[in-house]
Enzyme design. Structure first.
Site, PDB file in Angstrom:
ATOM      1  CD  GLU A 103      -1.728  -0.249   3.526  1.00 37.67           C
ATOM      2  OE1 GLU A 103      -2.884   0.027   3.213  1.00 37.67           O
ATOM      3  OE2 GLU A 103      -1.430  -0.632   4.675  1.00 37.67           O
ATOM      4  CE  LYS A 156      -6.283   6.012   9.646  1.00 34.87           C
ATOM      5  NZ  LYS A 156      -5.403   4.838   9.533  1.00 34.87           N
TER       6      LYS A 156
HETATM    7  C1  G6P Z   1      -8.620   0.734   5.091  1.00 34.55           C
HETATM    8  C2  G6P Z   1      -7.307   1.321   5.606  1.00 34.55           C
HETATM    9  C3  G6P Z   1      -6.525   0.271   6.383  1.00 34.55           C
HETATM   10  C4  G6P Z   1      -7.390  -0.313   7.488  1.00 34.55           C
HETATM   11  C5  G6P Z   1      -8.708  -0.876   6.945  1.00 34.55           C
HETATM   12  C6  G6P Z   1      -9.682  -1.222   8.069  1.00 34.55           C
HETATM   13  O1  G6P Z   1      -8.371  -0.168   4.071  1.00 34.55           O
HETATM   14  O2  G6P Z   1      -6.544   1.824   4.540  1.00 34.55           O
HETATM   15  O3  G6P Z   1      -5.362   0.860   6.947  1.00 34.55           O
HETATM   16  O4  G6P Z   1      -6.693  -1.331   8.140  1.00 34.55           O
HETATM   17  O5  G6P Z   1      -9.367   0.100   6.134  1.00 34.55           O
HETATM   18  O6  G6P Z   1     -10.065  -0.030   8.693  1.00 34.55           O
HETATM   19  P1  G6P Z   1     -10.674   0.087  10.130  1.00 34.55           P
HETATM   20  O7  G6P Z   1     -10.920   1.545  10.335  1.00 34.55           O
HETATM   21  O8  G6P Z   1     -11.945  -0.719  10.128  1.00 34.55           O
HETATM   22  O9  G6P Z   1      -9.674  -0.477  11.086  1.00 34.55           O
END
Ligand code: G6P
Length: 607
Positions: A486, A602
Site C-alpha cells: 500500500e 482511511k
Molecule cells: C482501510 C485502511 C486500512 C485499514 C482498513 C480497516 O483499508 O486503509 O489501513 O486497516 O481500512 O479499517 P478500520 O478503520 O476498520 O480499522
C-alpha cells in the site's frame, strides 16, 4: 465512499466547508467540491485531487454565501474527474452522496428515456434528477426527497440544498452514517462528529433509514416509514484540533514513533495500578460464558485478529474463528448465544465490519468492539466498546492502531485465560509483566531505523517481495506485505514459512528479496530451515531476528535486522516496527505519497 458536510450558517460557509472536509479526507481524497447558495442561487466549485486543489479553485474564484454542502470523494462509479466530483446538480437540486446506489442503472435509463441529460458517470447524479423531477411535478423539496428515497436501493448518506432556499437543507441515511450538528442559529450535517468538531459538539445521530429537514432553527426527523421521530441530542467529546506532524516529515512516521507512548497509555487503561490483574473499565467480558470467539475485521485490523487467534487459543484454550468482514457477512455463518463476536476497527466506520456487526447482533451472546474512534457507529452499536487509546491516526496506512489493537487483545487473552482457569493469579501477573516491557522494547526496536532505511534502499529496486513468518509471526508477514504494497506499490506477499514449499518457492530467484520475521522461539529452527530453502535457490534473505537468532542463522543471508530480545508472547507487537518501517522507507525511497497512497482511503465506508 466519501465524506459529506452541510452547513446552514450565519457567515460565509466556504472556509468552514473546507475545514470540516479536511477532517473527512480519511474517507477519500481523489476529488472534492462544494455548492454554496450565493444571493439565492447555487454556485459550484469542484476540483480533481486532494482538498488543496479545491482550496486553490476557491481562492481563484471565491464563493460567498451562508449555506453550503461539500464532499470529498473516493471514486466508485466513474473516474475521479471534475465532472464526476460532487456536488451533483439537476435543476434546482444539489446533492452530495456517500455510499452506492445499487439500482442507479435502471433509474438512469428510465430518466434518460424521459429526456434527462446527465453530466457525470456517477450513481449519485440520478438522485438529484429524481428529486428535481418530483419537484417539477409539484412536490415540495421534502416530499420530493421522501419519494426519491423510496426508490433507492443500496447504501447512502445524502445532503441536499435547493436553489432559492437559503434556509433549507435535507439529509438522509441508509447504511452510511450521518449526524446533525447543532449550533447557535446554525445547523450542520456531517458524516461524523469528528468532522463537525470545529463547529459544534452537540450532535444528533440519525438512525438507519432516517431523514431530516433542517433550517437554521429547526429540525424535523422522519423514520424510514415517514413517521416524525425524535432522536436524542448528545454532547460528544472529540478533539477539535487538527493534529499536526510535529517534527516528522509524514504522519506515518509520527504515528510509528508514537507507538511506545500510546501503547503505554493503552496498557494503563487495561491493567490494575499494581499490574497484578487485567482490569477492563466499564465491565470486563465474561469469557466463561462462551465456547467460541469469532473475530471479524478488515485490512490491518484483521491481521490483529489473526495474531489474537494464536493468543486466545494458546493461552485461554478457547477456539477462535477469524474472518475478513466482507466474506463473513455474506457467508452468513451460524452464530449462537455461546459465541462472543469481537469486531475490530480503527475508524469504527468500515462498512463491511459494521455490516458484520449488524449480522451478529441478536444472535451472538455478546458483541464486543475494539475501536479507536469512540464516537463511531461501530462503537455505538456494539454491546461493549473497548477503546484502543491510540489517539487520532491520520496516515491512511494503519500503524499505531495495529499495535494498540494487539495490546487490547493481549490483555483480553490474559483475562480469558485467568477466567477459564488456564492461568492462576501468579501466571496472570507473569504474563502482564511481559506486556509491561513492550513500550520499552518498541523503543529499542525503533532504534534500528537506520538499518531499516538502508535495507529499504535495496528493497525499493525490487518488483516482488516475499515476507515469511511462523506462528503468530505469520500474520506479521501478512501485515508487512500489506504495508509494503500500500505504501510503495511494490508487489508483496506474506506466507506462513512452512507453506513456502507448496508453491510460492517457484517465485524465488536472486531478484526477489525474502524478508523473514524470525525471533528465537520454539519454532525458530523450523523457520531457519525454510530460510535455507530460499537461499539454496539463490533467494536474497533479509533476516529480522534478535542477536541470538542472527548469530545462529545470519550466515549467508543478504542482510540482518536486529530486534531486541523479547518473550515470544509479545514478539508480534515488537515485529510490527520492522513491518512498518521497512514499508515506510521503501516508499520514501520510491517517492510515493506515504500518508495518502493512491486509490486508498482511511475508512472504507462502501462494501
Ligand atoms: C482501510 C485502511 C486500512 C485499514 C482498513 C480497516 O483499508 O486503509 O489501513 O486497516 O481500512 O479499517 P478500520 O478503520 O476498520 O480499522
Amino acid at each position: 465512499m466519501c465524506g459529506i458536510i452541510g452547513i446552514l450558517g450565519k457567515a460565509d460557509v466556504a472556509p468552514m466547508l473546507l475545514t470540516t472536509l479536511k477532517r473527512l479526507e480519511y474517507r477519500g481524497y481523489d476529488s472534492a467540491g462544494v455548492v454554496v447558495i450565493n444571493d439565492g442561487s447555487m454556485q459550484t466549485r469542484r476540483a480533481v485531487g486532494k482538498l488543496e486543489a479545491l482550496e486553490m479553485a476557491l481562492k481563484a474564484a471565491p464563493l460567498q454565501g451562508n449555506s453550503g454542502i461539500g464532499h470529498t470523494r473516493w471514486a466508485t462509479h466513474g473516474a475521479p474527474t471534475e465532472a464526476n466530483a460532487h456536488p451533483h446538480r439537476a435543476g434546482k437540486v444539489a446533492v452530495v452522496h456517500n455510499g452506492i446506489i445499487e439500482n442507479f442503472q435502471p433509474l438512469r435509463e428510465e430518466l434518460l428515456a424521459k429526456g434527462h441529460q446527465f453530466a457525470s458517470e456517477t450513481d449519485s447524479e440520478v438522485v438529484a434528477h429524481l428529486v428535481m423531477r418530483a419537484m417539477d411535478q409539484g412536490q415540495s423539496p421534502a416530499q420530493a426527497v421522501a419519494s426519491t428515497l423510496a426508490r433507492l436501493e443500496g447504501a447512502f448518506a445524502l445532503a441536499f440544498l435547493f436553489d432559492g432556499e437559503d434556509d433549507l437543507m435535507i439529509g438522509a441515511r441508509r447504511g452510511s452514517p450521518l449526524a446533525i450538528g447543532h449550533g447557535e442559529g446554525e445547523m450542520y450535517l456531517g458524516s461524523d462528529a469528528m468532522a463537525l468538531a470545529p463547529v459544534t459538539s452537540r450532535i444528533t445521530y440519525l438512525e438507519e433509514g432516517d431523514w431530516v429537514v433542517l433550517t437554521r432553527n429547526s429540525q424535523q426527523i422522519y423514520d424510514a416509514l415517514g413517521n416524525g421521530v425524535s432522536r436524542p441530542e448528545v454532547m460528544v467529546n472529540v478533539d477539535a484540533m487538527q493534529v499536526d506532524k510535529g517534527n516528522h516529515r509524514h504522519f506515518m512516521t509520527k504515528e510509528i514513533f508514537e507507538q511506545p507512548s500510546v501503547m503505554a497509555l493503552a496498557l494503563s487503561h487495561y491493567l490494575s495500578p499494581d499490574h497484578s490483574q487485567i482490569h477492563v473499565p466499564g465491565g470486563a467480558p465474561d469469557f466463561t460464558r462462551f465456547d467460541r470467539l469469532v473475530l471479524v475485521a478488515c485490512g490491518t485490523a484483521y491481521y490483529a485478529c489473526h495474531v489474537a487467534k494464536y493468543w486466545f487459543e494458546q493461552m485461554a484454550r478457547i477456539p477462535v474463528e477469524i474472518d475478513v468482514a466482507s466474506e463473513f457477512r455474506y457467508r452468513a455463518p451460524p452464530i449462537g448465544r455461546r459465541d462472543m463476536v469481537i469486531v475490530v476497527s480503527q475508524s469504527g466506520e468500515t462498512a463491511d465490519t459494521l455490516a458484520a456487526l449488524h449480522y451478529v447482533k441478536g444472535k451472538a451472546g455478546q458483541v464486543v468492539a475494539i475501536i479507536n474512534a469512540t464516537e463511531s457507529s461501530i462503537a455505538r452499536e456494539a454491546d461493549l466498546a473497548l477503546p484502543i487509546k491510540a489517539g487520532v491516526e491520520v496516515s491512511v496506512a494503519s500503524s499505531k492502531a495495529f499495535t494498540c489493537q494487539l495490546t487490547v487483545f493481549a490483555a483480553l487473552a490474559i483475562l480469558a485465560a485467568r477466567q477459564r482457569g488456564e492461568l492462576d493469579a501468579a501466571g496472570e501477573k507473569a504474563q502482564i509483566a511481559k506486556l509491561v516491557h513492550t513500550p520499552r522494547l518498541l523503543d529499542e526496536a525503533l532504534k534500528a531505523e537506520p538499518q531499516m532505511a538502508a535495507a529499504a534502499r535495496e528493497l525499493a529496486k525490487a518488483r516482488d517481495i516475499l515476507f515469511l513468518g511462523r506462528g503468530p509471526l505469520y500474520p506479521l508477514a501478512l501485515e508487512g506485505a500489506l504495508k509494503l504494497k500500500e505504501l510503495s506499490y511494490i508487489h508483496a506477499e506474506g506466507y506462513a514459512s512452512g507453506e513456502l514449499k507448496h508453491g510460492p518457492i517457484a517465485l524465488i530467484d536472486e531478484r526477489v528479496p525474502v524478508i523473514c520475521f524470525a525471533p528465537v522461539d520454539a519454532l525458530f529452527d523450523k523457520t531457519v530451515s525454510n530460510m535455507q530453502e530460499v537461499m539454496a535457490r539463490g533467494g536474497k534473505v533479509l533476516l529480522v531476528s534478535d542477536a541470538k537468532g542472527i548469530a545462529r542463522a545470519g550466515k549467508g543471508t543478504w542482510a540482518q535486522l536486529e530486534m531486541p530480545e523479547c518473550d515470544p508472547f509479545i514478539a508480534p507487537i515488537i515485529y510490527a516496527i520492522p513491518a512498518q518501517l521497512l514499508a515506510y522507507h521503501t516508499a520514501t525511497e520510491k517517492g510515493t505519497d506515504v500518508d495518502q497512497p493512491r486509490n486508498l482511503a482511511k475508512s472504507v465506508t462502501v462494501e
